[in-house]
Scaffold this motif. Structure first.
Motif, PDB file in Angstrom:
ATOM      1  N   ARG A 124      -8.041  11.492   1.642  1.00 35.78           N
ATOM      2  CA  ARG A 124      -9.259  12.206   1.251  1.00 35.78           C
ATOM      3  C   ARG A 124      -9.990  12.736   2.486  1.00 35.78           C
ATOM      4  NH1 ARG A 124     -12.281   8.204  -1.158  1.00 35.78           N
ATOM      5  NH2 ARG A 124     -10.461   7.629  -2.361  1.00 35.78           N
ATOM      6  N   ALA A 125     -10.120  11.880   3.515  1.00 31.31           N
ATOM      7  CA  ALA A 125     -10.903  12.257   4.695  1.00 31.31           C
ATOM      8  C   ALA A 125     -10.228  13.372   5.484  1.00 31.31           C
ATOM      9  CB  ALA A 125     -11.122  11.033   5.595  1.00 31.31           C
ATOM     10  N   THR A 126      -8.892  13.389   5.528  1.00 29.78           N
ATOM     11  CA  THR A 126      -8.192  14.360   6.367  1.00 29.78           C
ATOM     12  C   THR A 126      -7.734  15.583   5.576  1.00 29.78           C
ATOM     13  OG1 THR A 126      -6.064  13.302   5.957  1.00 29.78           O
ATOM     14  CG2 THR A 126      -7.296  12.548   7.890  1.00 29.78           C
ATOM     15  N   GLY A 127      -7.596  15.433   4.271  1.00 28.52           N
ATOM     16  CA  GLY A 127      -7.019  16.514   3.477  1.00 28.52           C
ATOM     17  C   GLY A 127      -5.519  16.656   3.686  1.00 28.52           C
ATOM     18  N   VAL A 128      -4.913  15.739   4.435  1.00 25.75           N
ATOM     19  CA  VAL A 128      -3.465  15.792   4.669  1.00 25.75           C
ATOM     20  C   VAL A 128      -2.781  14.858   3.673  1.00 25.75           C
ATOM     21  CG1 VAL A 128      -1.608  15.351   6.333  1.00 25.75           C
ATOM     22  CG2 VAL A 128      -3.805  16.263   7.127  1.00 25.75           C
ATOM     23  N   PRO A 129      -1.766  15.333   2.939  1.00 25.49           N
ATOM     24  CA  PRO A 129      -1.071  14.453   1.995  1.00 25.49           C
ATOM     25  C   PRO A 129      -0.492  13.222   2.704  1.00 25.49           C
ATOM     26  CG  PRO A 129      -0.412  16.737   1.668  1.00 25.49           C
ATOM     27  CD  PRO A 129      -1.250  16.704   2.917  1.00 25.49           C
ATOM     28  N   VAL A 130      -0.596  12.083   2.021  1.00 25.11           N
ATOM     29  CA  VAL A 130      -0.063  10.820   2.534  1.00 25.11           C
ATOM     30  C   VAL A 130       0.998  10.341   1.558  1.00 25.11           C
ATOM     31  CG1 VAL A 130      -0.611   8.404   3.081  1.00 25.11           C
ATOM     32  CG2 VAL A 130      -2.246  10.222   3.660  1.00 25.11           C
ATOM     33  N   VAL A 131       2.193  10.049   2.067  1.00 21.47           N
ATOM     34  CA  VAL A 131       3.277   9.491   1.255  1.00 21.47           C
ATOM     35  C   VAL A 131       3.667   8.160   1.886  1.00 21.47           C
ATOM     36  CG1 VAL A 131       5.688   9.760   0.539  1.00 21.47           C
ATOM     37  CG2 VAL A 131       4.155  11.738   0.508  1.00 21.47           C
ATOM     38  N   LEU A 132       3.502   7.081   1.139  1.00 24.05           N
ATOM     39  CA  LEU A 132       3.779   5.759   1.694  1.00 24.05           C
ATOM     40  C   LEU A 132       5.253   5.393   1.538  1.00 24.05           C
ATOM     41  CD1 LEU A 132       2.842   2.963   2.798  1.00 24.05           C
ATOM     42  CD2 LEU A 132       2.508   2.290   0.402  1.00 24.05           C
ATOM     43  N   ASP A 133       5.896   5.030   2.636  1.00 23.15           N
ATOM     44  CA  ASP A 133       7.232   4.437   2.573  1.00 23.15           C
ATOM     45  C   ASP A 133       7.040   2.945   2.314  1.00 23.15           C
ATOM     46  OD1 ASP A 133       9.675   3.247   2.999  1.00 23.15           O
ATOM     47  OD2 ASP A 133      10.161   4.389   4.809  1.00 23.15           O
ATOM     48  N   ALA A 134       7.169   2.579   1.028  1.00 25.96           N
ATOM     49  CA  ALA A 134       6.993   1.178   0.612  1.00 25.96           C
ATOM     50  C   ALA A 134       8.360   0.603   0.246  1.00 25.96           C
ATOM     51  CB  ALA A 134       6.035   1.093  -0.567  1.00 25.96           C
ATOM     52  N   ALA A 135       9.387   1.065   0.986  1.00 29.05           N
ATOM     53  CA  ALA A 135      10.782   0.791   0.619  1.00 29.05           C
ATOM     54  C   ALA A 135      11.017  -0.661   0.222  1.00 29.05           C
ATOM     55  CB  ALA A 135      11.702   1.191   1.764  1.00 29.05           C
ATOM     56  N   ALA A 136      10.509  -1.588   1.021  1.00 29.30           N
ATOM     57  CA  ALA A 136      10.819  -3.005   0.780  1.00 29.30           C
ATOM     58  C   ALA A 136       9.662  -3.729   0.109  1.00 29.30           C
ATOM     59  CB  ALA A 136      11.162  -3.677   2.103  1.00 29.30           C
ATOM     60  N   ALA A 137       8.707  -2.982  -0.418  1.00 35.85           N
ATOM     61  CA  ALA A 137       7.465  -3.601  -0.893  1.00 35.85           C
ATOM     62  C   ALA A 137       7.343  -3.636  -2.416  1.00 35.85           C
ATOM     63  CB  ALA A 137       6.261  -2.905  -0.271  1.00 35.85           C
ATOM     64  N   ALA A 138       8.466  -3.590  -3.135  1.00 43.58           N
ATOM     65  CA  ALA A 138       8.385  -3.625  -4.609  1.00 43.58           C
ATOM     66  C   ALA A 138       7.533  -4.794  -5.084  1.00 43.58           C
ATOM     67  CB  ALA A 138       9.786  -3.731  -5.209  1.00 43.58           C
ATOM     68  N   GLU A 139       7.700  -5.942  -4.427  1.00 46.56           N
ATOM     69  CA  GLU A 139       6.998  -7.142  -4.906  1.00 46.56           C
ATOM     70  C   GLU A 139       5.484  -7.045  -4.737  1.00 46.56           C
ATOM     71  OE1 GLU A 139       9.827  -8.700  -2.467  1.00 46.56           O
ATOM     72  OE2 GLU A 139      10.457 -10.294  -3.831  1.00 46.56           O
ATOM     73  N   ALA A 140       5.030  -6.300  -3.730  1.00 46.54           N
ATOM     74  CA  ALA A 140       3.585  -6.153  -3.540  1.00 46.54           C
ATOM     75  C   ALA A 140       2.976  -5.412  -4.736  1.00 46.54           C
ATOM     76  CB  ALA A 140       3.286  -5.411  -2.239  1.00 46.54           C
ATOM     77  N   PHE A 141       3.745  -4.479  -5.324  1.00 49.45           N
ATOM     78  CA  PHE A 141       3.261  -3.768  -6.507  1.00 49.45           C
ATOM     79  C   PHE A 141       3.428  -4.622  -7.755  1.00 49.45           C
ATOM     80  CE2 PHE A 141       3.866  -0.520  -3.354  1.00 49.45           C
ATOM     81  CZ  PHE A 141       2.752   0.289  -3.535  1.00 49.45           C
ATOM     82  N   LEU A 142       4.531  -5.381  -7.823  1.00 51.27           N
ATOM     83  CA  LEU A 142       4.749  -6.249  -8.992  1.00 51.27           C
ATOM     84  C   LEU A 142       3.687  -7.342  -9.074  1.00 51.27           C
ATOM     85  CD1 LEU A 142       8.647  -6.500  -8.842  1.00 51.27           C
ATOM     86  CD2 LEU A 142       7.305  -5.587 -10.757  1.00 51.27           C
ATOM     87  N   SER A 143       3.264  -7.836  -7.915  1.00 47.88           N
ATOM     88  CA  SER A 143       2.291  -8.943  -7.910  1.00 47.88           C
ATOM     89  C   SER A 143       0.857  -8.447  -8.049  1.00 47.88           C
ATOM     90  CB  SER A 143       2.415  -9.718  -6.598  1.00 47.88           C
ATOM     91  OG  SER A 143       1.939  -8.925  -5.527  1.00 47.88           O
ATOM     92  N   GLY A 144       0.652  -7.145  -7.888  1.00 45.01           N
ATOM     93  CA  GLY A 144      -0.705  -6.604  -7.957  1.00 45.01           C
ATOM     94  C   GLY A 144      -1.421  -6.616  -6.614  1.00 45.01           C
ATOM     95  N   ASP A 145      -0.741  -7.072  -5.551  1.00 41.20           N
ATOM     96  CA  ASP A 145      -1.364  -7.020  -4.227  1.00 41.20           C
ATOM     97  C   ASP A 145      -1.609  -5.577  -3.792  1.00 41.20           C
ATOM     98  OD1 ASP A 145      -1.513  -9.716  -3.975  1.00 41.20           O
ATOM     99  OD2 ASP A 145       0.266  -9.932  -2.701  1.00 41.20           O
ATOM    100  N   ALA A 146      -0.791  -4.669  -4.291  1.00 37.95           N
ATOM    101  CA  ALA A 146      -0.992  -3.241  -4.012  1.00 37.95           C
ATOM    102  C   ALA A 146      -1.071  -2.520  -5.356  1.00 37.95           C
ATOM    103  CB  ALA A 146       0.171  -2.693  -3.195  1.00 37.95           C
ATOM    104  N   HIS A 147      -1.933  -1.502  -5.432  1.00 35.96           N
ATOM    105  CA  HIS A 147      -2.038  -0.764  -6.694  1.00 35.96           C
ATOM    106  C   HIS A 147      -1.309   0.575  -6.617  1.00 35.96           C
ATOM    107  CE1 HIS A 147      -5.611   0.980  -4.604  1.00 35.96           C
ATOM    108  NE2 HIS A 147      -5.213   2.073  -5.220  1.00 35.96           N
ATOM    109  N   VAL A 148      -0.843   1.022  -7.777  1.00 33.30           N
ATOM    110  CA  VAL A 148      -0.220   2.338  -7.853  1.00 33.30           C
ATOM    111  C   VAL A 148      -1.338   3.366  -7.835  1.00 33.30           C
ATOM    112  CG1 VAL A 148       1.187   3.873  -9.272  1.00 33.30           C
ATOM    113  CG2 VAL A 148       1.789   1.444  -9.092  1.00 33.30           C
TER     114      VAL A 148
END
Ligand SMILES: *Cc1c(COP(=O)(O)O)cnc(C)c1O
Length: 376
Positions: free
Chosen positions: A154-178
């Motif tokens: 938002r602050a930069t106006g530059v698109p951000v794409v996260l490489d969360a390749a090995a982080a499936a569990e962080a999303f499954l556990s709710g530690d990270a939000h979609v």
């Protein structure tokens, strides 16, 4: 002779677990192109994460999914914005995916605590006005700070794409939000904790954006057979989706196996020097156990002792992108933290069925290595 302990010994669903799904494929004769199993896999994964079904799109690999997400947010590189900011502490694919979309990687340093690029520090990066996309990484599957990445976009106006390749569990556990603004890309490769054999996924709560992802994954076709946008072939086949569905069936059993391995490592950690930190799941993704030593000599002593004890180790990100021949001519910031941390992170063996005897041995051998080297 004691057994050789491998650093990574994947175990995907066996043939019996796959068979019911393979029979479904025999019945439909639908083998790829967004078939029923791929759709079911996406829907089940979305439900498990607790996000709308449209927020999960599968792909043929994590690298392909990164390309799709970059294509769907930033588009291919333009002359005025040739750069993609990428952290040094990552796997080669992060920067290769940006290159494939026409960007020139600009390598930035990471935060020594999170091992990720610092979103606040990037907000006034000198190359921002020539940057087309920022590709942060959830290193070793550590939970990303999605809110901070959303603020960065938002602050930069530059698109951000996260490489969360090995982080499936962080999303499954709710530690990270979609996120609705920052797509997060998973790898479903066999060496990752949650796998379809080969595969990937884009987690992104943006229905229009995900339509662009799907279109880009299928030759830029928009319903018909004519390219209407840039694209490639990056679809998850029904066979790979079958592996993913069987993986979902066995997820709970797998999680309790991993918990037992983690407990055994917690006991073994008592043998390690105080100055070292053992990073265990869920701090890191469950494909990893990472020993953070207190210096490059300690890392080498640890690797040498484990090698002599027939225990394999791996520097998962080698010495960082900044040190890899292909990226040698990429523009970069000074990389002191990445260089320091890359020399201190040693991947230890991890597998859902790694036995506690082997883990105790890893602790003893590692502890003895350091007793020897500090006596010098
Ligand atoms: C595994 C991995 C990738 C590549 O994923 P593939 O599914 O093998 O294409 C990209 N980035 C990081 C950080 C990874 O760990």
């Amino acid at each position: 002779m004691t057994d050789h302990v491998l650093v990574c010994r994947p175990r995907l669903p066996d043939a019996d677990r796959l068979l019911p799904y393979l029979r479904l494929i025999d019945g439909t004769r639908w083998y790829t192109n967004f078939g029923p199993l791929a759709r079911r896999f996406e829907t089940r994964l979305a439900a498990l994460i607790g996000t709308p079904a449209h927020a999960v799109r599968s792909a043929s690999s994590g690298t392909a999914a990164l390309e799709l997400a970059i294509m769907a947010t930033a588009g291919p590189a333009r002359e005025a914005r040739p750069y993609a900011l990428v952290p040094s502490l990552t796997f080669a694919a992060t920067a290769l995916a940006a290159e494939r979309m026409g960007y020139r990687p600009w390598i930035v340093d990471v935060d020594p605590e999170s091992w990720a690029l610092d979103p606040n520090a990037l907000a006034d990066h000198p190359a921002l006005d020539r940057t087309g996309v920022i590709v942060p990484v959830a290193a070793c599957g550590r939970a990303p700070d999605m809110a901070a990445l959303e603020r960065l976009a938002r602050a930069t106006g530059v698109p951000v794409v996260l490489d969360a390749a090995a982080a499936a569990e962080a999303f499954l556990s709710g530690d990270a939000h979609v996120s609705a603004t920052v797509p997060a890309v998973l790898s479903l490769h066999a060496t990752k904790a949650f796998s379809t054999g080969e595969g990937g996924a884009v987690l992104w709560d943006d229905p229009d954006g995900q339509e662009r992802v799907t279109r880009a994954a299928n030759f830029g076709f928009d319903g018909g057979r004519e390219a209407t946008a840039p694209g490639t072939n990056a679809k998850l086949s029904e066979y790979h989706a079958a592996v993913g569905l069987a993986m979902l069936d066995g997820l709970e059993a797998r999680q309790s196996e991993i918990a037992a391995v983690v407990r055994a490592y917690e006991r073994a950690a008592r043998d390690l020097p105080q100055a070292w930190r053992l990073h265990l799941p869920p701090d890191v993704g469950s494909a990893y156990v990472i020993c953070e030593t207190d210096g490059p000599e300690a890392s080498q002593a640890l690797e040498g002792a484990l090698r002599a004890g027939r225990i394999e180790t791996r520097r998962w990100y080698e010495a960082g992108l900044g040190a890899q021949p292909h990226f040698a001519r990429c523009p970069r910031d000074p990389l002191p933290a990445s260089e320091d941390i890359a020399a201190r992170l040693i991947g230890l063996p991890m597998a859902p069925d790694l036995d506690s005897g082997a883990i105790a041995r890893i602790g003893r051998v590692a502890g003895a290595a350091m007793a020897g080297s500090s006596a010098r």
